[in-house]
Design an enzyme around this catalytic site. Structure first.
Site, PDB file in Angstrom:
ATOM      1  N   GLY A 205     -78.613  -7.670  -1.558  1.00 44.10           N
ATOM      2  CA  GLY A 205     -79.883  -7.512  -1.543  1.00 44.10           C
ATOM      3  C   GLY A 205     -80.266  -7.207  -2.972  1.00 44.10           C
ATOM      4  O   GLY A 205     -79.577  -6.849  -3.755  1.00 44.10           O
TER       5      GLY A 205
ATOM      6  N   CYS B  55     -75.320  -0.481  -6.086  1.00 49.93           N
ATOM      7  CA  CYS B  55     -76.493  -0.953  -6.352  1.00 49.93           C
ATOM      8  C   CYS B  55     -76.470  -1.778  -7.683  1.00 49.93           C
ATOM      9  O   CYS B  55     -75.819  -1.400  -8.702  1.00 49.93           O
ATOM     10  CB  CYS B  55     -77.655   0.319  -6.409  1.00 49.93           C
ATOM     11  N   LEU B  56     -77.057  -2.874  -7.787  1.00 51.14           N
ATOM     12  CA  LEU B  56     -76.973  -3.781  -8.977  1.00 51.14           C
ATOM     13  C   LEU B  56     -77.828  -3.042  -9.929  1.00 51.14           C
ATOM     14  O   LEU B  56     -77.354  -3.356 -11.008  1.00 51.14           O
ATOM     15  CB  LEU B  56     -77.563  -5.253  -8.676  1.00 51.14           C
TER      16      LEU B  56
ATOM     17  N   HIS C  63     -82.296   0.508   1.848  1.00 58.48           N
ATOM     18  CA  HIS C  63     -82.002   0.472   0.279  1.00 58.48           C
ATOM     19  C   HIS C  63     -82.800  -0.314  -0.435  1.00 58.48           C
ATOM     20  O   HIS C  63     -83.393   0.307  -1.644  1.00 58.48           O
ATOM     21  CB  HIS C  63     -80.428   0.003   0.296  1.00 58.48           C
ATOM     22  N   GLU C  64     -83.156  -1.437   0.008  1.00 61.42           N
ATOM     23  CA  GLU C  64     -84.115  -2.501  -0.762  1.00 61.42           C
ATOM     24  C   GLU C  64     -85.346  -1.747  -0.679  1.00 61.42           C
ATOM     25  O   GLU C  64     -86.095  -1.734  -1.768  1.00 61.42           O
ATOM     26  CB  GLU C  64     -83.854  -3.782  -0.384  1.00 61.42           C
TER      27      GLU C  64
ATOM     28  N   HIS D 255     -86.115   0.777  -2.899  1.00 56.02           N
ATOM     29  CA  HIS D 255     -86.712   0.389  -4.270  1.00 56.02           C
ATOM     30  C   HIS D 255     -88.083   0.151  -4.464  1.00 56.02           C
ATOM     31  O   HIS D 255     -88.733   0.507  -5.573  1.00 56.02           O
ATOM     32  CB  HIS D 255     -85.708  -0.615  -4.854  1.00 56.02           C
TER      33      HIS D 255
END
Length: 172
Positions: free
Chosen positions: A45, A95-96, A137-138, A141
């Site tokens: 994601g 997480c990226l 999660h996304e 953000h």
């Protein structure tokens, strides 16, 4: 084009993303670049704010039954809104924007989400498991939150200490 990922503690990650109002070629290009970036970084994601664009757009691709990602398994999510949520599950998340750090986070087990695709077509999805986690999660953000904020006090303090050490090493 593979974009740069914004990493913690960059302040843009705390910004609340603005709703998407124009579903145009600029949005389509951003979504395409985000997908290429997510694949290049081995993610499932990516929110637009993670590539420095604070708009309410994100992508998710948890892959097919074998985990293989493709355009067929890609979900493009614009202006998401949770309609329902239930249950509870704990899973290890990463997480990226917080590379190479993973920890257990509690999330809703099932969510029902309304969103639009790149062509402004409305969708409603009722999802559970990993897909539910990815949506939550996304979307966090987009609201200026990272998964590390869900850690208990002791884990959060340990993370902060380790992260500061890591940032110092990178500067050397």
């Amino acid at each position: 084009m593979v974009l740069d990922i914004v990493t913690y503690p960059n302040p843009i990650l705390k910004k609340i993303s603005k709703p998407v109002e124009r579903f145009d070629n600029e949005l389509h290009k951003l979504l395409d670049d985000m997908y290429e970036t997510m694949l290049a970084k081995n993610g499932v994601g990516l929110a637009a704010v993670q590539v420095g664009v604070p708009i309410r757009a994100l992508i998710i691709d948890i892959g097919d039954k074998e985990g293989k990602q493709s355009r067929d398994t890609l979900i493009e999510v614009i202006n998401p809104e949770f309609l329902e949520w239930s249950g509870s599950q704990k899973d290890k998340e990463g997480c990226l924007s917080v590379p190479e750090y993973y920890d257990e986070v509690e999330r809703y087990e099932r969510v029902k989400v309304k969103f639009f695709d790149r062509f402004a077509k409305e969708h409603i999805m009722d999802v559970n498991g990993l897909l539910s986690v990815a949506f939550q999660h996304e979307t966090d953000h987009l609201d200026g939150h990272l998964f590390i904020e869900k850690l208990d006090y002791i884990k959060r303090k340990k993370f902060e200490k380790e992260w500061k050490k890591r940032l110092k090493k990178q500067k050397k």
